[in-house]
Motif scaffolding. Structure first.
Motif, PDB file in Angstrom:
ATOM      1  N   PRO A  67       0.829  -1.214   0.000  1.00 62.84           N
ATOM      2  CA  PRO A  67       0.000   0.000   0.000  1.00 62.84           C
ATOM      3  C   PRO A  67       0.864   1.265   0.000  1.00 62.84           C
ATOM      4  CG  PRO A  67      -0.746  -1.559   1.669  1.00 62.84           C
ATOM      5  CD  PRO A  67       0.599  -2.030   1.205  1.00 62.84           C
ATOM      6  N   PHE A  68       0.355   2.322  -0.612  1.00 60.47           N
ATOM      7  CA  PHE A  68       1.062   3.601  -0.611  1.00 60.47           C
ATOM      8  C   PHE A  68       0.073   4.739  -0.518  1.00 60.47           C
ATOM      9  CE2 PHE A  68       0.238   2.798  -5.140  1.00 60.47           C
ATOM     10  CZ  PHE A  68      -0.307   4.003  -5.539  1.00 60.47           C
ATOM     11  N   ASN A  69       0.585   5.924  -0.177  1.00 57.24           N
ATOM     12  CA  ASN A  69      -0.184   7.165  -0.155  1.00 57.24           C
ATOM     13  C   ASN A  69       0.587   8.253  -0.889  1.00 57.24           C
ATOM     14  OD1 ASN A  69      -2.720   7.081   1.809  1.00 57.24           O
ATOM     15  ND2 ASN A  69      -1.123   5.790   2.689  1.00 57.24           N
ATOM     16  N   VAL A  70      -0.136   9.137  -1.577  1.00 57.02           N
ATOM     17  CA  VAL A  70       0.474  10.279  -2.246  1.00 57.02           C
ATOM     18  C   VAL A  70       0.634  11.397  -1.219  1.00 57.02           C
ATOM     19  CG1 VAL A  70       0.200  12.033  -4.029  1.00 57.02           C
ATOM     20  CG2 VAL A  70      -0.526   9.668  -4.468  1.00 57.02           C
ATOM     21  N   VAL A  71       1.883  11.869  -1.034  1.00 53.85           N
ATOM     22  CA  VAL A  71       2.142  12.889  -0.001  1.00 53.85           C
ATOM     23  C   VAL A  71       2.689  14.192  -0.576  1.00 53.85           C
ATOM     24  CG1 VAL A  71       2.482  11.174   1.808  1.00 53.85           C
ATOM     25  CG2 VAL A  71       4.453  11.970   0.485  1.00 53.85           C
ATOM     26  N   GLY A  72       3.080  14.224  -1.852  1.00 53.60           N
ATOM     27  CA  GLY A  72       3.625  15.455  -2.417  1.00 53.60           C
ATOM     28  C   GLY A  72       3.624  15.429  -3.932  1.00 53.60           C
ATOM     29  N   TYR A  87       4.930  12.300  -5.240  1.00 51.04           N
ATOM     30  CA  TYR A  87       5.811  11.667  -4.262  1.00 51.04           C
ATOM     31  C   TYR A  87       4.991  10.686  -3.419  1.00 51.04           C
ATOM     32  CZ  TYR A  87       9.404  11.377  -0.596  1.00 51.04           C
ATOM     33  OH  TYR A  87      10.357  10.943   0.314  1.00 51.04           O
ATOM     34  N   LEU A  88       5.430   9.432  -3.362  1.00 50.10           N
ATOM     35  CA  LEU A  88       4.679   8.368  -2.693  1.00 50.10           C
ATOM     36  C   LEU A  88       5.382   7.903  -1.420  1.00 50.10           C
ATOM     37  CD1 LEU A  88       3.935   6.077  -5.801  1.00 50.10           C
ATOM     38  CD2 LEU A  88       2.647   8.087  -5.014  1.00 50.10           C
ATOM     39  N   MET A  89       4.592   7.567  -0.421  1.00 49.13           N
ATOM     40  CA  MET A  89       5.114   6.930   0.782  1.00 49.13           C
ATOM     41  C   MET A  89       4.409   5.588   0.953  1.00 49.13           C
ATOM     42  SD  MET A  89       5.313   8.232   4.754  1.00 49.13           S
ATOM     43  CE  MET A  89       3.564   8.015   5.044  1.00 49.13           C
ATOM     44  N   PHE A  90       5.205   4.498   0.961  1.00 48.62           N
ATOM     45  CA  PHE A  90       4.659   3.162   1.151  1.00 48.62           C
ATOM     46  C   PHE A  90       4.515   2.857   2.645  1.00 48.62           C
ATOM     47  CE2 PHE A  90       6.428   3.066  -3.088  1.00 48.62           C
ATOM     48  CZ  PHE A  90       5.521   2.302  -3.808  1.00 48.62           C
ATOM     49  N   ASP A  91       3.672   1.880   2.942  1.00 48.17           N
ATOM     50  CA  ASP A  91       3.422   1.527   4.347  1.00 48.17           C
ATOM     51  C   ASP A  91       4.662   0.984   5.046  1.00 48.17           C
ATOM     52  OD1 ASP A  91       0.877   2.375   4.080  1.00 48.17           O
ATOM     53  OD2 ASP A  91      -0.104   0.452   4.507  1.00 48.17           O
ATOM     54  N   ASP A  92       5.637   0.482   4.272  1.00 45.82           N
ATOM     55  CA  ASP A  92       6.875  -0.018   4.891  1.00 45.82           C
ATOM     56  C   ASP A  92       7.915   1.088   5.062  1.00 45.82           C
ATOM     57  OD1 ASP A  92       7.667   0.457   2.309  1.00 45.82           O
ATOM     58  OD2 ASP A  92       8.122  -1.636   1.822  1.00 45.82           O
TER      59      ASP A  92
END
Length: 492
Positions: A67-72, A87-92
């Motif tokens: 899973p990931f979220n868009v943060v920038g 810019y993506l941040m994954f759950d790991d």
């Protein structure tokens, strides 16, 4: 997550990723630098231009079970267009980037290089390079300007910051080398993706996009040419590079205020077999003709390419030549080709037919890159049975497309009365008719010279050979020159 106060307006600024060093305040656009025990104001950054992307800060998805979220986001512009990098941040806790250009998406993540990487100045589109012990082909080499930003980022960016990047392809594998910072380039690897394949959530719908951008993304709208006032149909957020069909003015419709890129000269209206704005159903997908351009090869042979867009299917091309029609699509997965006589795609070998130069002679309508008369490319064509591949190379970019034949009757079934003219003469019949007037003229001249041979020989005895020969040559020219003209009309 770390929450700090904006040094400029005091609003909350969130850092979701430990790797982020800068965030943009959503209230005042201040760039907030995160330091060890404090935050610092780096000044303002421009807001992103009209935002037509369905992606937004907070969009989530899954890639390979992660899973990931868009943060920038940063927004970049180069000489032929613009694109977004999310810019993506994954759950790991790892991070990555989602490239977003004209409805095509690519996810890349940072990797450690296993050997020395080539210098940016040495890179050329279309050339092969060894990266991490694999051979890749340079797809494009660009310097782009940052024109806006949102959310948090892993580096300091702002107005005037430039990205120097090169993309490489090998089949479905994708590599980006980022030379923006001093020192060795950063290496990113990835794959082409779709929003559906990533199971994206919290995407913006049509109404949200219209509220921020003023128009619906990907739905035909009209814009009056700033030069002559003629209406131009285009797709907001998808085709910002326009060419007026009436006066040939180039227009950039990506910014809130339409920018005239080149004052066009009045041109004679070109006649196309397929109308701009024509709509048809290809299979079960609706498509609209939004752009058309004519190109010519080194020998002057011309053909026409029509750019079509479907709300659910994206872009596709229809190509019209003297020999008939075909449908073409740009490839996300590239063939394997080492510059030799064959290219391999999906384990099938395609034989190389020829290479040639091409030039755009006319363009009108809307395009997802900046196109103008005089643009040149180098083309290599390959074929296997009825399927053709084409590699098109410019100084900055290499693209591959695949095309299949299209029957004229099928074109008429799709677009009806928007199709003008009749099916082109092709194949053996076309070859038979090519140069028919010159062949007839040559045969007639031979017969004429044979019949005049005896009078010519007789004229040698009485001194009139020169005059008689000159009359024969003038007669031959009087027959042959009109034949050349008629063949040229026949070819057109």
């Amino acid at each position: 997550m770390q929450i700090v106060s904006c040094p400029s307006c005091g609003a909350e600024v969130k850092f979701r990723s430990a790797a982020s060093v800068m965030a943009v305040c959503e209230y005042c656009n201040t760039r907030v630098l995160k330091e060890a025990d404090a935050v610092r104001d780096l000044g303002k950054i421009s807001s992103v231009l009209e935002d037509y992307s369905p992606i937004q800060i907070g969009t989530s998805g899954v890639l390979g079970g992660r899973p990931f979220n868009v943060v920038g986001r940063i927004q970049l512009r180069y000489d032929a267009g613009m694109w977004n990098e999310w810019y993506l941040m994954f759950d790991d806790a790892t991070t990555g980037w989602l490239g977003d250009a004209s409805g095509q998406y690519m996810i890349t993540t940072l990797r450690q290089p296993e050997s020395a990487l080539p210098a940016f100045e040495s890179l050329r589109a279309g050339q092969q390079y060894k990266i991490n012990n694999e051979h890749y082909t340079a797809a494009d080499v660009r310097t782009a300007d940052c024109i806006g930003g949102q959310g948090e980022l892993p580096f300091k960016a702002g107005d005037g910051w430039q990205a120097r990047v090169a993309d490489f392809r090998r089949g479905s594998s994708f590599v980006t080398l980022d030379y923006s910072d001093e020192g060795p380039p950063a290496l990113y690897t990835g794959v082409p993706v779709t929003l559906e394949s990533m199971q994206c959530q919290l995407l913006r719908d049509d109404e949200q996009i219209k509220q921020s951008a003023g128009r619906y993304r990907g739905k035909l709208d009209k814009l009056d040419c700033p030069s002559c006032g003629s209406p131009i149909q285009y797709l907001p957020g998808m085709t910002a590079n326009l060419v007026c069909h009436a006066c040939h003015t180039q227009i950039d419709a990506s910014s809130p205020k339409v920018e005239v890129l080149a004052a066009g000269e009045s041109v004679e209206r070109q006649r196309f077999t397929l109308d701009l704005g024509a709509s048809g159903k290809l299979g079960n997908q609706e498509f609209t003709v939004i752009g058309a351009m004519r190109r010519a090869d080194d020998e002057g042979t011309q053909w026409t390419e029509y750019l079509l867009y479907g709300p659910r299917a994206g872009f596709t091309w229809l190509v019209e030549t003297d020999e008939g029609w075909s449908r073409a699509n740009v490839l996300d997965v590239w063939p394997t080709w080492d510059g030799g006589s064959t290219a391999t795609l999906d384990k099938a070998e395609f034989e190389k037919l020829y290479t040639y130069g091409s030039v755009v002679t006319y363009a009108a309508g809307a395009f997802n890159w900046r196109v103008k008369a005089g643009d040149r490319t180098r083309v290599a064509e390959f074929k296997r049975q009825q399927v053709s591949l084409a590699a098109e190379l410019t100084d900055e970019e290499l693209t591959w497309s695949r095309s299949t034949p299209l029957a004229f009757d099928q074109l008429k079934a799709w677009f009806g009365t928007s199709v003008h003219g009749s099916a082109p003469v092709s194949g053996p019949k076309l070859a038979e008719q090519a140069g028919r007037y010159k062949r007839s003229a040559k045969n007639f001249i031979i017969v004429m010279l044979v019949l005049n041979a005896i009078p010519l020989l007789a004229s040698m005895d009485n001194g009139g050979f020169g005059a008689q020969f000159a009359y024969s040559m003038l007669g031959a020219l009087a027959i042959y020159l009109p034949a050349i003209f008629l063949d040229s009309i026949d070819k057109q």
